[in-house]
Design a protein around this motif. Structure first.
Motif, PDB file in Angstrom:
ATOM      1  N   GLN A  22       2.827  11.352   6.325  1.00  0.00           N
ATOM      2  CA  GLN A  22       3.644  11.720   5.176  1.00  0.00           C
ATOM      3  C   GLN A  22       4.508  10.547   4.713  1.00  0.00           C
ATOM      4  O   GLN A  22       4.597  10.266   3.511  1.00  0.00           O
ATOM      5  N   ALA A  23       5.136   9.858   5.659  1.00  0.00           N
ATOM      6  CA  ALA A  23       5.968   8.711   5.301  1.00  0.00           C
ATOM      7  C   ALA A  23       5.143   7.625   4.616  1.00  0.00           C
ATOM      8  O   ALA A  23       5.595   6.993   3.650  1.00  0.00           O
ATOM      9  N   THR A  24       3.924   7.409   5.096  1.00  0.00           N
ATOM     10  CA  THR A  24       3.044   6.399   4.505  1.00  0.00           C
ATOM     11  C   THR A  24       2.629   6.787   3.098  1.00  0.00           C
ATOM     12  O   THR A  24       2.660   5.966   2.166  1.00  0.00           O
ATOM     13  N   ALA A  25       2.234   8.044   2.915  1.00  0.00           N
ATOM     14  CA  ALA A  25       1.824   8.507   1.589  1.00  0.00           C
ATOM     15  C   ALA A  25       2.972   8.381   0.592  1.00  0.00           C
ATOM     16  O   ALA A  25       2.780   7.936  -0.550  1.00  0.00           O
ATOM     17  N   GLU A  26       4.177   8.746   1.017  1.00  0.00           N
ATOM     18  CA  GLU A  26       5.337   8.636   0.128  1.00  0.00           C
ATOM     19  C   GLU A  26       5.632   7.174  -0.214  1.00  0.00           C
ATOM     20  O   GLU A  26       5.915   6.843  -1.374  1.00  0.00           O
ATOM     21  N   ARG A  27       5.542   6.300   0.766  1.00  0.00           N
ATOM     22  CA  ARG A  27       5.839   4.878   0.521  1.00  0.00           C
ATOM     23  C   ARG A  27       4.815   4.276  -0.436  1.00  0.00           C
ATOM     24  O   ARG A  27       5.165   3.494  -1.333  1.00  0.00           O
ATOM     25  N   LEU A  28       3.548   4.612  -0.255  1.00  0.00           N
ATOM     26  CA  LEU A  28       2.511   4.105  -1.153  1.00  0.00           C
ATOM     27  C   LEU A  28       2.706   4.629  -2.577  1.00  0.00           C
ATOM     28  O   LEU A  28       2.550   3.881  -3.552  1.00  0.00           O
ATOM     29  N   ALA A  29       3.072   5.905  -2.689  1.00  0.00           N
ATOM     30  CA  ALA A  29       3.307   6.479  -4.017  1.00  0.00           C
ATOM     31  C   ALA A  29       4.475   5.783  -4.705  1.00  0.00           C
ATOM     32  O   ALA A  29       4.420   5.483  -5.910  1.00  0.00           O
ATOM     33  N   GLN A  30       5.532   5.510  -3.963  1.00  0.00           N
ATOM     34  CA  GLN A  30       6.689   4.806  -4.527  1.00  0.00           C
ATOM     35  C   GLN A  30       6.319   3.397  -4.977  1.00  0.00           C
ATOM     36  O   GLN A  30       6.921   2.860  -5.911  1.00  0.00           O
ATOM     37  N   ALA A  31       5.317   2.803  -4.313  1.00  0.00           N
ATOM     38  CA  ALA A  31       4.896   1.440  -4.644  1.00  0.00           C
ATOM     39  C   ALA A  31       3.901   1.397  -5.800  1.00  0.00           C
ATOM     40  O   ALA A  31       3.450   0.316  -6.176  1.00  0.00           O
ATOM     41  N   GLY A  32       3.541   2.559  -6.345  1.00  0.00           N
ATOM     42  CA  GLY A  32       2.674   2.582  -7.516  1.00  0.00           C
ATOM     43  C   GLY A  32       1.257   3.050  -7.291  1.00  0.00           C
ATOM     44  O   GLY A  32       0.468   3.130  -8.237  1.00  0.00           O
TER      45      GLY A  32
END
Length: 273
Positions: A22-32
């Motif tokens: 979940q943390a990875t998916a959120e970080r990737l989404a925030q990065a575009g």
């Protein structure tokens, strides 16, 4: 009919309902990135920056259906993060049946292989793609009473390094990220051994207690997510990344005398010399 390929980079993250995924998916989404997460069970309700899809990485049909659905939606897959997995609570290797051993490998290793095989044809057509496999520090520094989990993560590391050599000339890179103790729900949901033996009870209980003590002050999953994003963006990624405490563990594995390292592990886990 296949959609026009998306102008965003498309990321697929397995095991994204909680923890590192979940943390990875959120970080990737925030990065575009446009991110799709997956979960075997229905994901708990909540606001996310990515869409969740059902997936069982142990099923050929489920994996193939998910990848084909994603390609119909987006026309491409740029990044696969293989995170789905589970472990057995601290136990002697003898305390897990062969069925339990097979189950751990089926998810942690063969599930990763299944996902990789499903996305590679599209990545080869694109002549571009990145696969990031979530391993563990136990994939380079095994600890007692975690033999099965360590074995799966050794397999992940070996598979990842071999595959990266095979795919570089096709524009695809493969990376393994190997965290150590991470304070996530994963650690609270380890399966108990299915063939417990009294001879291991005292040591098993002691190791489990020590692990819980360490996890209280352990890094959160966002530390791993940051390294995954770094590996995803790097023009020339490393083969292996060891975030946080795992970096120090790797240094010890490489440079500390074997006897000193062995004694240190046993001392830290309160095991007899």
């Amino acid at each position: 009919m296949q959609n026009t390929p998306s102008t965003q980079n498309i990321a697929l993250v397995t095991g994204a309902s909680s923890g590192i995924g979940q943390a990875t998916a959120e970080r990737l989404a925030q990065a575009g990135y446009k991110v799709y997460g997956t979960s075997r069970r229905a994901a708990p309700a909540g606001r996310r920056g990515f869409e969740m899809l059902p997936l069982d990485v142990t099923s050929d049909d489920s994996v193939d259906a998910l990848v084909q659905d994603l390609l119909r939606r987006e026309g491409r897959i740029d990044l696969l993060v293989n995170n789905a997995g589970f472990g057995v609570a601290p136990a002697g290797a003898e305390e897990s049946s062969l069925d339990q051993a097979r189950a751990v490998f089926e998810t942690n290793f063969f599930g990763l292989v299944r996902m990789t095989r499903a996305v590679l044809p599209q990545m080869r057509r694109q002549q571009a793609g990145r696969i990031i496999n979530i391993g563990s520090a136990l994939g380079f520094l095994p600890m007692p009473y975690m033999a099965l989990y360590a074995a799966t993560k050794h397999a992940v590391a070996g598979y990842s390094e071999s595959l990266d050599h095979e795919l570089r000339t096709l524009g695809i890179r493969v990376v393994v990220v190997e965290p150590a103790y991470i304070n996530t729900p994963f650690e609270a949901n380890l399966l108990p051994p299915d063939a417990p033996l009294e001879v291991y009870r005292e040591a098993r209980t002691g190791v489990e207690k020590r692990m819980k003590e360490v996890l209280v002050g352990a890094d959160g999953p966002e530390v791993v997510a940051a390294v995954v994003l770094q590996a995803a963006r790097a023009a020339r990624p490393q083969l292996r990344y060891a975030p946080g405490l795992a970096g120090r563990m790797r240094w010890l594995r490489r440079f500390a005398p074997a006897g000193v390292l062995d004694a240190g592990i046993r001392r830290d886990l309160r095991l007899q010399a």
